[in-house]
Design a protein around this motif. Structure first.
Motif, PDB file in Angstrom:
ATOM      1  N   GLU A  23       0.853  -1.200   0.000  1.00  0.00           N
ATOM      2  CA  GLU A  23       0.000   0.000   0.000  1.00  0.00           C
ATOM      3  C   GLU A  23       0.886   1.246   0.000  1.00  0.00           C
ATOM      4  O   GLU A  23       0.976   1.972   0.992  1.00  0.00           O
ATOM      5  N   PRO A  24       1.546   1.533  -1.103  1.00  0.00           N
ATOM      6  CA  PRO A  24       2.500   2.657  -1.114  1.00  0.00           C
ATOM      7  C   PRO A  24       1.841   4.026  -0.951  1.00  0.00           C
ATOM      8  O   PRO A  24       2.497   4.988  -0.558  1.00  0.00           O
ATOM      9  N   ASN A  25       0.546   4.129  -1.251  1.00  0.00           N
ATOM     10  CA  ASN A  25      -0.135   5.430  -1.195  1.00  0.00           C
ATOM     11  C   ASN A  25      -1.019   5.587   0.039  1.00  0.00           C
ATOM     12  O   ASN A  25      -1.857   6.491   0.085  1.00  0.00           O
ATOM     13  N   ILE A  26      -0.835   4.724   1.016  1.00  0.00           N
ATOM     14  CA  ILE A  26      -1.752   4.732   2.163  1.00  0.00           C
ATOM     15  C   ILE A  26      -1.716   6.056   2.926  1.00  0.00           C
ATOM     16  O   ILE A  26      -2.754   6.562   3.373  1.00  0.00           O
ATOM     17  N   ILE A  27      -0.536   6.654   3.068  1.00  0.00           N
ATOM     18  CA  ILE A  27      -0.437   7.922   3.806  1.00  0.00           C
ATOM     19  C   ILE A  27      -1.114   9.049   3.033  1.00  0.00           C
ATOM     20  O   ILE A  27      -1.729   9.942   3.627  1.00  0.00           O
ATOM     21  N   LYS A  28      -1.051   9.005   1.714  1.00  0.00           N
ATOM     22  CA  LYS A  28      -1.702  10.036   0.903  1.00  0.00           C
ATOM     23  C   LYS A  28      -3.222   9.901   0.936  1.00  0.00           C
ATOM     24  O   LYS A  28      -3.947  10.888   0.784  1.00  0.00           O
ATOM     25  N   GLU A  29      -3.704   8.680   1.140  1.00  0.00           N
ATOM     26  CA  GLU A  29      -5.150   8.434   1.102  1.00  0.00           C
ATOM     27  C   GLU A  29      -5.826   8.692   2.446  1.00  0.00           C
ATOM     28  O   GLU A  29      -7.002   9.068   2.496  1.00  0.00           O
ATOM     29  N   LEU A  30      -5.100   8.502   3.538  1.00  0.00           N
ATOM     30  CA  LEU A  30      -5.701   8.668   4.867  1.00  0.00           C
ATOM     31  C   LEU A  30      -6.254  10.077   5.118  1.00  0.00           C
ATOM     32  O   LEU A  30      -7.334  10.219   5.704  1.00  0.00           O
ATOM     33  N   PRO A  31      -5.558  11.156   4.705  1.00  0.00           N
ATOM     34  CA  PRO A  31      -6.104  12.497   4.964  1.00  0.00           C
ATOM     35  C   PRO A  31      -7.466  12.746   4.328  1.00  0.00           C
ATOM     36  O   PRO A  31      -8.225  13.600   4.813  1.00  0.00           O
ATOM     37  N   HIS A  50      -5.224   8.845  14.215  1.00  0.00           N
ATOM     38  CA  HIS A  50      -4.247   8.085  14.997  1.00  0.00           C
ATOM     39  C   HIS A  50      -3.265   7.347  14.092  1.00  0.00           C
ATOM     40  O   HIS A  50      -2.077   7.220  14.420  1.00  0.00           O
ATOM     41  N   ALA A  51      -3.764   6.855  12.954  1.00  0.00           N
ATOM     42  CA  ALA A  51      -2.883   6.150  12.017  1.00  0.00           C
ATOM     43  C   ALA A  51      -1.821   7.092  11.459  1.00  0.00           C
ATOM     44  O   ALA A  51      -0.637   6.736  11.358  1.00  0.00           O
ATOM     45  N   LEU A  52      -2.228   8.310  11.102  1.00  0.00           N
ATOM     46  CA  LEU A  52      -1.263   9.297  10.604  1.00  0.00           C
ATOM     47  C   LEU A  52      -0.246   9.658  11.687  1.00  0.00           C
ATOM     48  O   LEU A  52       0.942   9.851  11.405  1.00  0.00           O
ATOM     49  N   ASP A  53      -0.731   9.746  12.915  1.00  0.00           N
ATOM     50  CA  ASP A  53       0.163  10.032  14.041  1.00  0.00           C
ATOM     51  C   ASP A  53       1.193   8.918  14.192  1.00  0.00           C
ATOM     52  O   ASP A  53       2.392   9.180  14.380  1.00  0.00           O
ATOM     53  N   GLY A  54       0.736   7.677  14.092  1.00  0.00           N
ATOM     54  CA  GLY A  54       1.644   6.544  14.247  1.00  0.00           C
ATOM     55  C   GLY A  54       2.624   6.417  13.093  1.00  0.00           C
ATOM     56  O   GLY A  54       3.837   6.264  13.293  1.00  0.00           O
ATOM     57  N   LEU A  55       2.120   6.510  11.863  1.00  0.00           N
ATOM     58  CA  LEU A  55       2.989   6.344  10.691  1.00  0.00           C
ATOM     59  C   LEU A  55       3.956   7.514  10.537  1.00  0.00           C
ATOM     60  O   LEU A  55       5.042   7.364   9.975  1.00  0.00           O
ATOM     61  N   GLY A  56       3.560   8.678  11.042  1.00  0.00           N
ATOM     62  CA  GLY A  56       4.447   9.837  10.975  1.00  0.00           C
ATOM     63  C   GLY A  56       5.673   9.701  11.862  1.00  0.00           C
ATOM     64  O   GLY A  56       6.624  10.479  11.745  1.00  0.00           O
ATOM     65  N   ARG A  57       5.668   8.719  12.750  1.00  0.00           N
ATOM     66  CA  ARG A  57       6.837   8.495  13.614  1.00  0.00           C
ATOM     67  C   ARG A  57       8.025   7.947  12.827  1.00  0.00           C
ATOM     68  O   ARG A  57       9.159   8.016  13.302  1.00  0.00           O
ATOM     69  N   TYR A  58       7.735   7.399  11.661  1.00  0.00           N
ATOM     70  CA  TYR A  58       8.834   6.916  10.820  1.00  0.00           C
ATOM     71  C   TYR A  58       9.525   8.099  10.162  1.00  0.00           C
ATOM     72  O   TYR A  58       8.871   8.940   9.526  1.00  0.00           O
ATOM     73  N   LYS A  59      10.821   8.144  10.314  1.00  0.00           N
ATOM     74  CA  LYS A  59      11.597   9.298   9.863  1.00  0.00           C
ATOM     75  C   LYS A  59      11.375   9.604   8.382  1.00  0.00           C
ATOM     76  O   LYS A  59      11.210  10.765   7.988  1.00  0.00           O
ATOM     77  N   ASN A  60      11.372   8.569   7.561  1.00  0.00           N
ATOM     78  CA  ASN A  60      11.257   8.781   6.117  1.00  0.00           C
ATOM     79  C   ASN A  60       9.814   8.951   5.645  1.00  0.00           C
ATOM     80  O   ASN A  60       9.574   9.148   4.450  1.00  0.00           O
ATOM     81  N   ARG A  61       8.862   8.837   6.573  1.00  0.00           N
ATOM     82  CA  ARG A  61       7.452   8.994   6.201  1.00  0.00           C
ATOM     83  C   ARG A  61       6.854  10.291   6.737  1.00  0.00           C
ATOM     84  O   ARG A  61       5.712  10.622   6.423  1.00  0.00           O
ATOM     85  N   PHE A  62       7.630  10.994   7.555  1.00  0.00           N
ATOM     86  CA  PHE A  62       7.106  12.211   8.182  1.00  0.00           C
ATOM     87  C   PHE A  62       6.704  13.248   7.129  1.00  0.00           C
ATOM     88  O   PHE A  62       5.634  13.863   7.219  1.00  0.00           O
TER      89      PHE A  62
END
Length: 492
Positions: A23-31, A50-62
């Motif tokens: 799911e490479p576009n999951i962060i773009k779709e959540l908003p 909460h998912a965006l908060d959690g996934l944003g903890r990854y340095k390269n995904r922020f």
């Protein structure tokens, strides 16, 4: 919610292989789920936050999270949500957002602020100005929301200098001072009516005072806050002191810190504060009884130091002897937890008093007289504990129970804690050798040695940390005046 947990417990490498590979576009779709205009149930929206908060903890995904939310734009998702909130507040109706969603949103925003890119993006989108407008609404329904906004503002202003300039430009300081005045007056008014104070209001006052204190203590903010002394803030601080029993200890300590910072930033302000009788109100609270809080204990010596910066204040301190009341914390059982909250707390207090004496030598005699009274007070405390133990032993003759034995152990424990705290406190003061010499001259050494003969000490006192602290103090004194110390040690 599984995505949220993933961000907290799984490494980025594993997440890449298990989630982002498929799911490479999951962060773009959540908003898209957060858009208030879309018909999505709130449980799903909250989970997305909460998912965006959690996934944003990854340095390269922020950065992906920032881009997906379009945080830096004033038409982004977060900005749009804030505008909806503002509309609700202006109309005086309940927020269109459930509590769980708001909690998740501010958790996400609080994390964004910890990153330079995230903080700058929020500033660019006008978040600071929006939160200032929130402050203007005094409806009790929005106390919790405003408190959260203030916490975010505090982090933004403390971490990003540009945020302070924007805050000042939006009349943020004026609005904050007005809000502090309003909330404190409401608390006092409720007290007069014998009403209960909502916890949200206390949290609001605490957050307001904390951001104000941080701005006062931060370098480069003097220009924006130069007229603060002419505002209602000093009167609000005075109200806190006059009604100290109503406010929580952390609010009182923030008031003390703001008072001291006013003076340390600009000593001439002390004259203005004295005209308002604020130092007098503070000393009144000390005489009534010091609040049992590590923050309060830590802030009071700095306030005493601030009061001394002109002759009127110095004479007031000499006359009223607040140190006599302050030092009672070392021989009162209720303060043991506060003093033990930090291992070095007694030493820190000793260093603060040492600095006070060195800057104001005329206070030296009064402070050391109070120290001798404190050492005498150990005798009183010992007698009280001994009498209590005696009563318990009488009870044992007729009806043995383990409670009596526990109280005997407790009495010994209390006395050893008194001795350890006092020893560390005096160690902090005696880092300056002339203070040590003066202590010996006024007969303090004999009183100090009497600690070894207290009847409530445990049998293994010699191997305790309290004994080590006391012996270390005596060794420190002995290195300065060995000829005087030796007879005191042998006589005792």
């Amino acid at each position: 919610m599984s995505l949220t947990i993933l961000g907290y417990v799984v490494t980025e490498e594993i997440a890449n292989n298990s989630i982002f590979l498929y799911e490479p576009n999951i962060i773009k779709e959540l908003p898209d789920l957060l858009d208030p205009e879309r018909k999505v149930n709130w449980e799903l929206r909250t989970a997305a936050v909460h998912a965006l908060d959690g996934l944003g903890r990854y340095k390269n995904r922020f950065q992906e999270v920032l881009s997906g939310l379009n945080v830096s734009a004033n038409h982004g998702v977060i900005t749009f949500i804030f505008k909806k909130m503002q509309n609700c507040m202006e109309e005086g109706k309940e927020l269109d957002f459930p509590h769980e969603f708001i909690e998740g949103l501010f958790s996400l925003i609080s994390y964004l602020v910890t990153n330079n890119a995230g903080g700058n993006a929020l500033i660019s989108s006008g978040t600071v100005q929006t939160f200032v407008r929130f402050l203007q609404n005094k409806n009790e329904k929005f106390l919790k929301l405003n408190t959260k906004c203030l916490i975010v503002l505090d982090n933004l202003i403390y971490g990003f200098p540009t945020a302070f300039n924007i805050f000042c430009g939006a009349e943020g300081i004026v609005e904050l001072v007005k809000r502090i005045e309003y909330e404190i007056e409401e608390v006092v008014k409720m007290r007069e009516q014998e009403g209960n104070q909502p916890n949200e209001r206390m949290q609001m006052i605490k957050a307001s005072l904390k951001i104000m204190l941080h701005m006062m203590q931060t370098n480069g903010t003097a220009e924006g806050m130069r007229n603060l002394i002419d505002s209602s803030l000093p009167k609000s601080v005075n109200l806190i002191f006059k009604n100290s029993k109503v406010f929580e200890s952390n609010i009182y300590s923030l008031g003390v810190d703001i008072f001291a910072t006013f003076i340390h930033n600009e000593p001439t302000m002390l004259n203005v504060l004295q005209e308002l009788k604020i130092p007098q109100s503070l000393l009144d609270t000390v005489e009534e009884g010091i609040m049992n809080s590590v923050e309060v204990l830590n802030s009071l010596p700095h306030a005493f130091s601030a009061i001394c910066l002109n002759n009127n204040g110095l004479n007031m301190l000499i006359e009223r002897k607040p140190m006599k009341h302050f030092l009672k914390i070392f021989t009162r059982r209720e303060y043991l937890n506060s003093l033990g909250e930090r291992v070095d707390m007694p030493v820190i207090l000793g260093n603060a008093i040492d600095e006070l004496i060195r800057h104001q030598p005329s206070l030296k005699q009064g402070i050391f007289e109070s120290i001798l009274e404190m050492l005498d007070d150990i005798e009183r405390a010992n007698e009280e504990l001994r009498e209590r133990r005696k009563e318990d032993s009488e009870q044992v003759k007729f009806d043995y129970n383990f409670e009596s034995e526990k109280r005997e152990v407790l009495a010994a424990s209390i006395m050893t804690q008194y001795i350890e705290n006092i020893s560390k406190f005096l160690e902090g003061i005696f880092q300056h050798h002339p203070h040590c010499n003066y202590f010996i001259e006024i007969g303090g050494m004999n009183k100090l040695m009497k600690m070894y003969s207290q009847s409530t000490l445990p049998y293994d006192f010699a191997s305790s940390s309290s004994s080590y602290a006391l012996s270390h103090l005596i060794r420190l004194i002995g290195e300065i005046e060995p000829n005087i110390i030796a007879p005191c040690v042998f006589n005792e």
